[in-house]
Design a protein around this motif. Sequence first.
Motif, PDB file in Angstrom:
ATOM      1  N   ALA A  18       0.843  -1.195   0.000  1.00 46.49           N
ATOM      2  CA  ALA A  18       0.000   0.000   0.000  1.00 46.49           C
ATOM      3  C   ALA A  18       0.871   1.235   0.000  1.00 46.49           C
ATOM      4  CB  ALA A  18      -0.917   0.017   1.219  1.00 46.49           C
ATOM      5  N   ALA A  19       0.430   2.266  -0.716  1.00 44.30           N
ATOM      6  CA  ALA A  19       1.168   3.524  -0.707  1.00 44.30           C
ATOM      7  C   ALA A  19       1.165   4.142   0.679  1.00 44.30           C
ATOM      8  CB  ALA A  19       0.569   4.487  -1.731  1.00 44.30           C
ATOM      9  N   ASN A  20       0.070   3.971   1.409  1.00 40.61           N
ATOM     10  CA  ASN A  20      -0.053   4.509   2.763  1.00 40.61           C
ATOM     11  C   ASN A  20      -0.617   3.412   3.668  1.00 40.61           C
ATOM     12  OD1 ASN A  20      -0.659   5.840   5.155  1.00 40.61           O
ATOM     13  ND2 ASN A  20      -1.336   7.711   4.130  1.00 40.61           N
ATOM     14  N   PRO A  21       0.249   2.534   4.183  1.00 39.25           N
ATOM     15  CA  PRO A  21      -0.259   1.406   4.978  1.00 39.25           C
ATOM     16  C   PRO A  21      -0.970   1.831   6.259  1.00 39.25           C
ATOM     17  CG  PRO A  21       2.139   1.533   5.107  1.00 39.25           C
ATOM     18  CD  PRO A  21       1.712   2.491   4.036  1.00 39.25           C
ATOM     19  N   GLU A  22      -0.560   2.952   6.850  1.00 35.70           N
ATOM     20  CA  GLU A  22      -1.210   3.415   8.079  1.00 35.70           C
ATOM     21  C   GLU A  22      -2.667   3.792   7.820  1.00 35.70           C
ATOM     22  OE1 GLU A  22       3.139   3.765   8.511  1.00 35.70           O
ATOM     23  OE2 GLU A  22       1.734   4.542   7.011  1.00 35.70           O
ATOM     24  N   ALA A  23      -2.925   4.509   6.729  1.00 31.43           N
ATOM     25  CA  ALA A  23      -4.296   4.882   6.393  1.00 31.43           C
ATOM     26  C   ALA A  23      -5.122   3.659   6.035  1.00 31.43           C
ATOM     27  CB  ALA A  23      -4.305   5.888   5.243  1.00 31.43           C
ATOM     28  N   LEU A  24      -4.534   2.721   5.282  1.00 29.63           N
ATOM     29  CA  LEU A  24      -5.261   1.514   4.911  1.00 29.63           C
ATOM     30  C   LEU A  24      -5.564   0.674   6.154  1.00 29.63           C
ATOM     31  CD1 LEU A  24      -6.455  -0.092   2.569  1.00 29.63           C
ATOM     32  CD2 LEU A  24      -4.245  -1.271   2.342  1.00 29.63           C
ATOM     33  N   ASP A  64      -0.267  -8.396   6.982  1.00 31.61           N
ATOM     34  CA  ASP A  64       0.656  -7.272   7.064  1.00 31.61           C
ATOM     35  C   ASP A  64       0.419  -6.315   5.903  1.00 31.61           C
ATOM     36  OD1 ASP A  64       1.747  -8.493   9.252  1.00 31.61           O
ATOM     37  OD2 ASP A  64       3.707  -8.889   8.356  1.00 31.61           O
ATOM     38  N   LEU A  65       0.514  -5.011   6.183  1.00 36.02           N
ATOM     39  CA  LEU A  65       0.434  -3.975   5.158  1.00 36.02           C
ATOM     40  C   LEU A  65       1.809  -3.337   5.044  1.00 36.02           C
ATOM     41  CD1 LEU A  65      -2.949  -2.320   6.228  1.00 36.02           C
ATOM     42  CD2 LEU A  65      -2.589  -4.237   4.647  1.00 36.02           C
ATOM     43  N   ALA A  66       2.393  -3.395   3.849  1.00 38.48           N
ATOM     44  CA  ALA A  66       3.759  -2.926   3.637  1.00 38.48           C
ATOM     45  C   ALA A  66       3.768  -1.684   2.754  1.00 38.48           C
ATOM     46  CB  ALA A  66       4.599  -4.025   2.988  1.00 38.48           C
ATOM     47  N   ALA A  67       4.552  -0.703   3.154  1.00 30.49           N
ATOM     48  CA  ALA A  67       4.676   0.517   2.352  1.00 30.49           C
ATOM     49  C   ALA A  67       5.318   0.198   1.008  1.00 30.49           C
ATOM     50  CB  ALA A  67       5.500   1.551   3.106  1.00 30.49           C
ATOM     51  N   ALA A  68       4.738   0.744  -0.067  1.00 32.23           N
ATOM     52  CA  ALA A  68       5.232   0.477  -1.416  1.00 32.23           C
ATOM     53  C   ALA A  68       5.073   1.719  -2.267  1.00 32.23           C
ATOM     54  CB  ALA A  68       4.460  -0.686  -2.039  1.00 32.23           C
ATOM     55  N   ALA A  69       6.121   2.031  -3.014  1.00 33.59           N
ATOM     56  CA  ALA A  69       6.114   3.239  -3.836  1.00 33.59           C
ATOM     57  C   ALA A  69       5.912   2.938  -5.312  1.00 33.59           C
ATOM     58  CB  ALA A  69       7.430   3.990  -3.638  1.00 33.59           C
ATOM     59  N   GLY A  70       5.537   1.695  -5.639  1.00 31.46           N
ATOM     60  CA  GLY A  70       5.390   1.307  -7.033  1.00 31.46           C
ATOM     61  C   GLY A  70       4.044   1.682  -7.625  1.00 31.46           C
ATOM     62  N   ARG A  71       3.700   1.004  -8.707  1.00 34.80           N
ATOM     63  CA  ARG A  71       2.474   1.315  -9.441  1.00 34.80           C
ATOM     64  C   ARG A  71       1.232   0.979  -8.609  1.00 34.80           C
ATOM     65  NH1 ARG A  71       4.229  -2.144 -14.653  1.00 34.80           N
ATOM     66  NH2 ARG A  71       4.842  -3.486 -12.900  1.00 34.80           N
ATOM     67  N   PRO A  72       0.179   1.799  -8.723  1.00 31.69           N
ATOM     68  CA  PRO A  72      -1.052   1.508  -7.981  1.00 31.69           C
ATOM     69  C   PRO A  72      -1.734   0.263  -8.526  1.00 31.69           C
ATOM     70  CG  PRO A  72      -1.399   3.327  -9.496  1.00 31.69           C
ATOM     71  CD  PRO A  72       0.074   3.035  -9.530  1.00 31.69           C
ATOM     72  N   TYR A  73      -2.691  -0.252  -7.739  1.00 35.66           N
ATOM     73  CA  TYR A  73      -3.447  -1.409  -8.196  1.00 35.66           C
ATOM     74  C   TYR A  73      -4.160  -1.037  -9.495  1.00 35.66           C
ATOM     75  CZ  TYR A  73      -5.368  -6.029  -7.419  1.00 35.66           C
ATOM     76  OH  TYR A  73      -5.640  -7.373  -7.530  1.00 35.66           O
ATOM     77  N   PRO A  74      -4.037  -1.875 -10.545  1.00 38.89           N
ATOM     78  CA  PRO A  74      -4.502  -1.473 -11.882  1.00 38.89           C
ATOM     79  C   PRO A  74      -6.005  -1.622 -12.103  1.00 38.89           C
ATOM     80  CG  PRO A  74      -3.470  -3.610 -11.990  1.00 38.89           C
ATOM     81  CD  PRO A  74      -3.327  -3.152 -10.575  1.00 38.89           C
ATOM     82  N   GLY A  75      -6.798  -0.797 -11.440  1.00 40.81           N
ATOM     83  CA  GLY A  75      -8.226  -0.745 -11.727  1.00 40.81           C
ATOM     84  C   GLY A  75      -8.986  -1.981 -11.301  1.00 40.81           C
ATOM     85  N   ASP A  76     -10.092  -2.243 -12.002  1.00 39.10           N
ATOM     86  CA  ASP A  76     -10.979  -3.355 -11.650  1.00 39.10           C
ATOM     87  C   ASP A  76     -10.505  -4.642 -12.317  1.00 39.10           C
ATOM     88  OD1 ASP A  76     -12.504  -1.676 -10.111  1.00 39.10           O
ATOM     89  OD2 ASP A  76     -13.933  -1.254 -11.706  1.00 39.10           O
ATOM     90  N   VAL A  77      -9.439  -5.224 -11.795  1.00 38.14           N
ATOM     91  CA  VAL A  77      -8.890  -6.466 -12.340  1.00 38.14           C
ATOM     92  C   VAL A  77      -9.922  -7.582 -12.161  1.00 38.14           C
ATOM     93  CG1 VAL A  77      -7.091  -8.208 -12.044  1.00 38.14           C
ATOM     94  CG2 VAL A  77      -6.517  -5.785 -11.889  1.00 38.14           C
ATOM     95  N   PRO A  78     -10.335  -8.260 -13.232  1.00 36.43           N
ATOM     96  CA  PRO A  78     -11.349  -9.314 -13.095  1.00 36.43           C
ATOM     97  C   PRO A  78     -10.777 -10.564 -12.430  1.00 36.43           C
ATOM     98  CG  PRO A  78     -10.534  -9.224 -15.351  1.00 36.43           C
ATOM     99  CD  PRO A  78      -9.917  -8.066 -14.638  1.00 36.43           C
ATOM    100  N   GLY A  79     -11.681 -11.412 -11.922  1.00 32.76           N
ATOM    101  CA  GLY A  79     -11.246 -12.592 -11.202  1.00 32.76           C
ATOM    102  C   GLY A  79     -10.414 -13.554 -12.021  1.00 32.76           C
ATOM    103  N   TYR A  80     -10.581 -13.570 -13.337  1.00 26.59           N
ATOM    104  CA  TYR A  80      -9.820 -14.495 -14.170  1.00 26.59           C
ATOM    105  C   TYR A  80      -8.430 -13.972 -14.523  1.00 26.59           C
ATOM    106  CZ  TYR A  80     -11.947 -11.456 -17.702  1.00 26.59           C
ATOM    107  OH  TYR A  80     -12.385 -10.361 -18.411  1.00 26.59           O
TER     108      TYR A  80
END
Length: 298
Positions: A18-24, A64-80
């Motif tokens: 998460a970009a902000n693990p404390e908020a999440l 565990d929630l880990a701080a990460a500075a990478g790309r955000p979660y890419p939208g509504d990724v489908p289950g498949y």
Amino acid sequence: MSAAIPGARRLARVVLNAANPEALAEFYRDALGFTDAEADPAAVADGRDGARIVRLRLGDQRLDLAAAAGRPYPGDVPGYSLLFQHCALIVSDMAAAHARLSAHPGWRPITTAGPVRLPASSGGVTAFKFRDPAGHPLELLAFPADAVPEAWRPDARDVCLGLDHSAISVADTARSVAFYESLGMRVASRSLNTGPEQARLDGVADPTVEVTGLGFPDGPPPHVELLCYRGIASRPAPDLRLDDVAATRLVIAMTDGEALRAVCAAHAGRLVSGTPKAGSGDALLRDPDGHLVQLTVG
């Protein structure tokens, strides 16, 4: 690797970026009943030195929630999609759990029209899938009143009882089973889920899903489930960097350093660069579909 290594003991925890693990973490505490967990000074929480970690617990299970500075979660990724990986939380009262979740902002539904009762052929559970404020998929699960497993019979705990499993989407069930069995896990259940209820749950038109439960010798939850959607064209493994928000990790506790070294030697081509190959530390691998698996001793 043809012979199973009796090394995997349990799923020690799941690590979400998460970009902000404390908020999440505030969302997980307020909307889902998580509490703070004590730090384990002997453990590397997510395989990335120096990462800022918020350690949470629901019942007896860890997240565990880990701080990460990478790309955000890419939208509504489908289950498949092979990026898809969700954590399933057991609840004692689906209506109460859904109402509590609904009282907090930031999440988005995956399941259409509220919680859905699956047919007996799919387990007969009531389920609801959604995405947390960072985009990670989650699922609420309630067993029928006459079929609650011993581990999940309600007591004085919160309406959200604990983490039952983490489910990952795979392209080939047999290939993935072979990989996880080589770590010491075993097939504990199989089902074929289809029909309008599954379509509502997944937000996917006309799904047919092979669901394979993988258990550990220690027995108690959480476990791992493989989701293989039939009829979906072959897809390449996701290009996930370790600090991407979608780079969820399963942390599997091995019996000892010898078992960890044996797995690393057998799967040398799957080791993530820079990860220890011996038993003096954790090892991080990619499974056949690109999901991250961290091995630790304990």
